[in-house]
Motif scaffolding. Structure first.
Motif, short mmCIF file in Angstrom:
data_model
loop_
_atom_site.label_atom_id
_atom_site.label_comp_id
_atom_site.label_asym_id
_atom_site.label_seq_id
_atom_site.Cartn_x
_atom_site.Cartn_y
_atom_site.Cartn_z
N LEU A 183 0.83 -1.21 0.00
CA LEU A 183 0.00 0.00 0.00
C LEU A 183 0.87 1.26 0.00
CD1 LEU A 183 -2.93 1.02 0.10
CD2 LEU A 183 -2.70 1.07 2.59
N MET A 184 1.92 1.27 0.76
CA MET A 184 2.79 2.44 0.82
C MET A 184 3.54 2.63 -0.51
SD MET A 184 2.43 4.09 3.60
CE MET A 184 0.69 3.74 3.47
N GLN A 185 3.94 1.55 -1.16
CA GLN A 185 4.61 1.67 -2.45
C GLN A 185 3.64 2.17 -3.52
OE1 GLN A 185 7.94 1.30 -2.93
NE2 GLN A 185 7.85 1.17 -0.71
N THR A 186 2.41 1.72 -3.47
CA THR A 186 1.41 2.14 -4.45
C THR A 186 1.01 3.59 -4.28
OG1 THR A 186 0.57 -0.12 -4.60
CG2 THR A 186 -0.89 1.63 -5.34
N THR A 187 0.93 4.06 -3.05
CA THR A 187 0.39 5.39 -2.77
C THR A 187 1.46 6.43 -2.50
OG1 THR A 187 0.19 4.92 -0.41
CG2 THR A 187 -1.73 4.42 -1.82
N PHE A 188 2.69 6.17 -2.89
CA PHE A 188 3.79 7.11 -2.63
C PHE A 188 3.86 7.42 -1.14
CE2 PHE A 188 2.75 8.29 -7.08
CZ PHE A 188 3.95 7.87 -7.64
N PHE A 189 3.91 6.38 -0.35
CA PHE A 189 4.04 6.47 1.11
C PHE A 189 2.88 7.22 1.75
CE2 PHE A 189 8.24 5.82 -0.64
CZ PHE A 189 8.59 4.65 0.01
N GLY A 190 1.69 6.94 1.28
CA GLY A 190 0.48 7.44 1.90
C GLY A 190 -0.17 8.64 1.23
N VAL A 191 0.55 9.35 0.39
CA VAL A 191 -0.03 10.52 -0.26
C VAL A 191 -1.22 10.12 -1.14
CG1 VAL A 191 0.43 12.40 -1.90
CG2 VAL A 191 2.15 11.77 -0.20
N GLY A 192 -1.12 8.99 -1.78
CA GLY A 192 -2.20 8.53 -2.66
C GLY A 192 -3.46 8.13 -1.94
N LEU A 193 -3.39 8.00 -0.61
CA LEU A 193 -4.60 7.68 0.13
C LEU A 193 -5.59 8.84 0.12
CD1 LEU A 193 -3.14 5.64 3.09
CD2 LEU A 193 -4.37 4.80 1.10
N LEU A 194 -5.16 9.99 -0.36
CA LEU A 194 -6.09 11.10 -0.53
C LEU A 194 -7.10 10.81 -1.63
CD1 LEU A 194 -3.67 14.13 -0.17
CD2 LEU A 194 -5.36 13.33 1.48
N ALA A 195 -6.74 9.98 -2.61
CA ALA A 195 -7.66 9.66 -3.70
C ALA A 195 -8.93 8.98 -3.18
CB ALA A 195 -6.96 8.80 -4.75
N PRO A 196 -8.84 7.93 -2.33
CA PRO A 196 -10.09 7.37 -1.81
C PRO A 196 -10.83 8.34 -0.89
CG PRO A 196 -8.25 5.88 -1.36
CD PRO A 196 -7.69 7.12 -1.98
N LEU A 197 -10.10 9.19 -0.19
CA LEU A 197 -10.77 10.15 0.69
C LEU A 197 -11.53 11.19 -0.12
CD1 LEU A 197 -8.06 10.70 3.43
CD2 LEU A 197 -10.17 9.39 3.59
N VAL A 198 -10.92 11.66 -1.21
CA VAL A 198 -11.62 12.61 -2.09
C VAL A 198 -12.82 11.94 -2.73
CG1 VAL A 198 -11.37 13.92 -4.24
CG2 VAL A 198 -9.60 14.05 -2.49
N THR A 199 -12.66 10.69 -3.13
CA THR A 199 -13.78 9.96 -3.72
C THR A 199 -14.91 9.78 -2.71
OG1 THR A 199 -12.23 8.80 -5.17
CG2 THR A 199 -14.43 7.87 -4.98
N ALA A 200 -14.56 9.57 -1.44
CA ALA A 200 -15.58 9.40 -0.40
C ALA A 200 -16.39 10.67 -0.17
CB ALA A 200 -14.92 8.94 0.89
N LEU A 201 -15.90 11.80 -0.65
CA LEU A 201 -16.67 13.05 -0.52
C LEU A 201 -17.99 13.01 -1.27
CD1 LEU A 201 -13.86 15.76 -0.71
CD2 LEU A 201 -15.12 14.98 1.31
N VAL A 202 -18.14 12.06 -2.20
CA VAL A 202 -19.41 11.95 -2.92
C VAL A 202 -20.54 11.58 -1.96
CG1 VAL A 202 -18.28 11.29 -5.06
CG2 VAL A 202 -19.18 9.51 -3.58
N LEU A 203 -20.19 11.05 -0.79
CA LEU A 203 -21.22 10.70 0.18
C LEU A 203 -21.86 11.93 0.82
CD1 LEU A 203 -19.47 7.67 1.90
CD2 LEU A 203 -21.28 7.63 0.17
N LEU A 204 -21.25 13.10 0.62
CA LEU A 204 -21.82 14.33 1.15
C LEU A 204 -22.89 14.92 0.24
CD1 LEU A 204 -18.54 16.02 2.44
CD2 LEU A 204 -20.24 14.73 3.76
N ARG A 205 -22.99 14.40 -0.95
CA ARG A 205 -23.98 14.91 -1.91
C ARG A 205 -25.38 14.44 -1.52
NH1 ARG A 205 -22.52 16.33 -7.39
NH2 ARG A 205 -24.49 15.34 -7.93
N PRO A 206 -26.41 15.22 -1.87
CA PRO A 206 -27.77 14.79 -1.56
C PRO A 206 -28.19 13.54 -2.35
CG PRO A 206 -27.76 16.99 -2.57
CD PRO A 206 -26.35 16.56 -2.41
N ASP A 207 -27.60 13.31 -3.51
CA ASP A 207 -27.92 12.12 -4.31
C ASP A 207 -26.89 11.01 -4.08
OD1 ASP A 207 -25.88 13.48 -5.55
OD2 ASP A 207 -26.61 13.10 -7.58
#
Length: 128
Positions: free
Chosen positions: A11-35
């Motif tokens: 996971l750390m190699q794939t995400t550049f030592f954790g920086v890439g974990l922002l991608a799932p977090l940004v994607t999870a922001l869709v849960l804030l939408r009314p739809d």
């Protein structure tokens, strides 16, 4: 404990030592939408590239050299195909949210590709 360490390493190699974990977090922001019920399918995009890393960690053969089962190289190819198909499906089916779907796909795409490379290296036992 070797399986968890292997998953963490991959996971750390794939995400550049954790920086890439922002991608799932940004994607999870869709849960804030009314739809959110309609757009929650976008959460499949980060799941497609994170779940196989856990599978690779579960089938580690030698934690000292980070060598996993050889068949996981094929899983990496299927993961890439599944990511492309899922991204196209999300973009095509989410009318009114296509730009958001394309953005989520673009944010997660580099990590899906890197995840496939890392899984391929772990399956072969040859690290670049």
């Amino acid at each position: 404990m070797g399986q968890l360490q292997t998953f963490w390493f991959l996971l750390m190699q794939t995400t550049f030592f954790g920086v890439g974990l922002l991608a799932p977090l940004v994607t999870a922001l869709v849960l804030l939408r009314p739809d959110r019920e309609r757009v929650s399918r976008l959460l499949l995009l980060p799941t497609i590239w994170i779940a196989p890393l856990g599978l690779a960690g579960a089938f580690v053969e030698n934690p000292d050299t980070i060598k996993t089962a050889g068949w996981l190289g094929y899983v990496a190819l299927v993961m890439l195909l599944a990511f492309v198909v899922t991204a196209a499906w999300c973009i095509g089916s989410l009318r009114g949210a296509r730009a958001m779907a394309a953005g989520c796909a673009l944010i997660n795409a580099p990590f899906a590709l890197l995840g496939a490379f890392v899984m391929g290296m772990a399956a072969s036992g040859t690290w670049l």
